[in-house]
Design an enzyme around this catalytic site. Structure first.
Site, PDB file in Angstrom:
ATOM      1  N   SER A 271       0.814  -1.210   0.000  1.00 26.32           N
ATOM      2  CA  SER A 271       0.000   0.000   0.000  1.00 26.32           C
ATOM      3  C   SER A 271       0.856   1.272   0.000  1.00 26.32           C
ATOM      4  O   SER A 271       1.691   1.432  -0.863  1.00 26.32           O
ATOM      5  CB  SER A 271      -0.939  -0.063   1.206  1.00 26.32           C
ATOM      6  N   LYS A 275       4.063   2.273  -2.518  1.00 29.46           N
ATOM      7  CA  LYS A 275       4.420   3.513  -3.229  1.00 29.46           C
ATOM      8  C   LYS A 275       5.890   3.812  -2.888  1.00 29.46           C
ATOM      9  O   LYS A 275       6.690   4.204  -3.738  1.00 29.46           O
ATOM     10  CB  LYS A 275       3.538   4.690  -2.773  1.00 29.46           C
ATOM     11  N   TRP A 362     -10.325   0.393  -4.754  1.00 29.52           N
ATOM     12  CA  TRP A 362      -9.791   1.712  -4.387  1.00 29.52           C
ATOM     13  C   TRP A 362      -8.395   1.931  -5.006  1.00 29.52           C
ATOM     14  O   TRP A 362      -8.034   3.025  -5.412  1.00 29.52           O
ATOM     15  CB  TRP A 362      -9.737   1.780  -2.860  1.00 29.52           C
ATOM     16  N   HIS A 412      -7.584  -5.749   0.293  1.00 31.56           N
ATOM     17  CA  HIS A 412      -6.366  -4.947   0.385  1.00 31.56           C
ATOM     18  C   HIS A 412      -5.515  -5.503   1.530  1.00 31.56           C
ATOM     19  O   HIS A 412      -5.811  -5.274   2.705  1.00 31.56           O
ATOM     20  CB  HIS A 412      -6.815  -3.507   0.689  1.00 31.56           C
TER      21      HIS A 412
HETATM   22  C1  GCU Z   1      -5.473   4.639   2.073  1.00 27.93           C
HETATM   23  C2  GCU Z   1      -4.928   5.505   0.960  1.00 27.93           C
HETATM   24  C3  GCU Z   1      -4.102   4.697  -0.031  1.00 27.93           C
HETATM   25  C4  GCU Z   1      -3.055   3.884   0.697  1.00 27.93           C
HETATM   26  C5  GCU Z   1      -3.695   3.061   1.782  1.00 27.93           C
HETATM   27  C6  GCU Z   1      -2.717   2.282   2.668  1.00 27.93           C
HETATM   28  O1  GCU Z   1      -6.440   3.772   1.579  1.00 27.93           O
HETATM   29  O2  GCU Z   1      -6.009   6.133   0.352  1.00 27.93           O
HETATM   30  O3  GCU Z   1      -3.475   5.552  -0.964  1.00 27.93           O
HETATM   31  O4  GCU Z   1      -2.335   3.088  -0.219  1.00 27.93           O
HETATM   32  O5  GCU Z   1      -4.409   3.913   2.651  1.00 27.93           O
HETATM   33  O6  GCU Z   1      -1.558   2.626   2.773  1.00 27.93           O
HETATM   34  O7  GCU Z   1      -3.172   1.334   3.307  1.00 27.93           O
END
Ligand code: GCU
Length: 432
Positions: A271, A275, A362, A412
């Site tokens: 997540s 990034k 998402w 997720h």
């Molecule tokens: C939120 C956010 C995402 C991110 C995620 C996470 O959902 O909007 O961009 O990747 O958190 O890190 O779990």
């Protein structure tokens, strides 16, 4: 009174559904309809800013890659400091028979300067190594503290700063409030160690607590103060830049540890930390393999596809993640001077693996898949020819040799299914 208000605010936010939450933040609701994505034009990774075509690996490496990196630094992740010159590594808490004798556990205190916040790296190295050879390493940050990755009672408890959105207050969570092994399902240590890989991890909050004012307690605050300024410049690093830079500091340590093979470091993240691993892979060519697990918007997902999370959401809810300049791209994704296929391609020719999950709309699984395919022309420059796949593969059908991808059934998360694919991918590329 204060408590009653906090409890009330919390109840309200818990009672709100997604649409209401978006309205409260004044954000446009997310699109989940493929027919409404619309058309978009991706920037061509093989065309330089001056219009010159990139026809070979040398032009990519000497011209296009540096200009893309510069764009990503200036417009999105921000600029990080140079590698520190006075870094020290202190090994502590060594147990040569950790996890029932499977591994040697160490904790390494990484100090980028004597007075800087300390990065506490937890390292497990498998004891069974063919001919005592150094072990390749899976390096990734954890969300909530080293002691959450496994119930091993020997791991030092780690405290963290946290922010409560409902009450708008920050507080320090004491280590004993965070459970040992709470994230163990995301860290199958036994599986990874038995396959011959070391595991290295450190908590995100050692570098920066994950909320807008969290930088004050972390490395960005430290460097800002050192520079004599009180505010960040529009191209100064954001939290993701700081996390990625700290992954590089962990590689600096691994280079000094004879039990680890620093030439075979797989960096990974889930997540927001996915990034981070993509950006670390782009910046630091010592990352031998790069893995992005469900990284979504701001990670592997194409920003120009209007599906799921968008740039305005990132900039509103997580204003500290990217640099100040990134704010100008809210609802203006088509003006970004790059897109995520180029973020992936910045790791070329090193292997990259991107994974998505079916219930993680998402993060726009299709946008993550498409980005992997659009990165392939850059790999081809290096003779790594992988035919692009038109349709997103079905769940549990991994594809790709040098740029891997899979869609997993479920939420997720990072699961054993994902880990097995990453281990197979690493084995293949390391010739194991
Ligand atoms: C939120 C956010 C995402 C991110 C995620 C996470 O959902 O909007 O961009 O990747 O958190 O890190 O779990």
């Amino acid at each position: 009174m204060r408590f009653r208000f906090a409890a009330f605010a919390l109840l309200i936010s818990l009672a709100m559904n997604d649409e209401e939450l978006f309205a409260a933040d004044d954000l446009p609701p997310p699109n989940y309809d493929e027919d409404k994505v619309g058309s978009y034009l991706l920037p061509d990774p093989l065309t330089c800013l001056d219009g010159a075509p990139v026809v070979d690996a040398a032009t990519w490496t000497s011209k296009r890659r540096p200009e893309l990196l510069e764009l990503y630094r200036r417009e999105m992740f921000g600029r990080a400091p140079a590698k520190p010159t006075e870094m020290t590594f202190e090994q502590a808490n060594i147990d040569e028979q950790a996890l029932g004798g499977l591994a040697t556990r160490k904790e390494v205190l990484i100090r980028v300067a004597p007075d800087a916040p300390v990065i506490r790296l937890l390292l497990y190295v498998p004891n069974k190594r063919p001919a005592g050879k150094p072990a390749p390493v899976f390096l990734g940050m954890n969300f909530d503290g080293n002691h959450t990755v496994d119930a091993d009672p020997g791991i030092t408890l780690v405290e963290a700063w946290q922010y409560d959105r409902a009450t708008k207050t920050e507080s320090q969570v004491k280590p004993d409030e965070l459970k040992r092994g709470a994230s163990a399902s995301r860290w199958p240590l036994k599986l990874i160690l038995e396959r011959g890989y070391a595991v290295a991890t450190f908590p995100r909050s050692d570098v920066e607590a994950d909320y807008e004012g969290g930088w004050r307690h972390g490395l960005r605050g430290y460097y800002l103060k050192k520079s004599g300024r009180t505010e960040f410049a529009p191209d100064d690093w954001g939290a993701i830049g700081a996390w990625a830079w700290s992954m590089s500091r962990a590689i600096d340590y691994l280079e000094t540890d004879a039990s680890c093979d620093a030439k075979r470091v797989v960096i990974h993240g889930h997540s927001r930390l996915g990034k981070t691993s993509l950006w670390c892979g782009a910046e630091d060519t010592r990352a031998a393999i790069v893995i992005s697990n469900d990284s979504g918007e701001g990670g592997a997902a194409l920003a120009r596809r209007k599906f799921g999370e968008t740039t305005i959401v990132l900039n509103t809810r997580f204003p500290h993640w990217f640099c100040g300049n990134f704010k100008k791209y809210s609802e203006k994704e088509s003006t970004l001077p790059f897109d995520s296929h180029e973020l992936i391609a910045l790791s070329a020719p090193r292997p990259v693996y991107v994974a998505s999950a079916t219930e993680d709309q998402w993060a726009d699984p299709k946008g993550e898949f498409l980005a992997t395919q659009h990165a392939l022309p850059v790999y081809a420059l290096f003779g790594k020819k992988q035919a692009a796949v038109e349709r997103q593969p079905s769940p549990e059908t991994p594809i790709g040799d040098v740029v891997g991808y899979h869609l997993r059934t479920g939420k997720h998360d990072i699961t054993e299914y994902d880990w097995r694919r990453y281990l197979d991918f690493a084995d293949r590329h390391f010739g194991r």
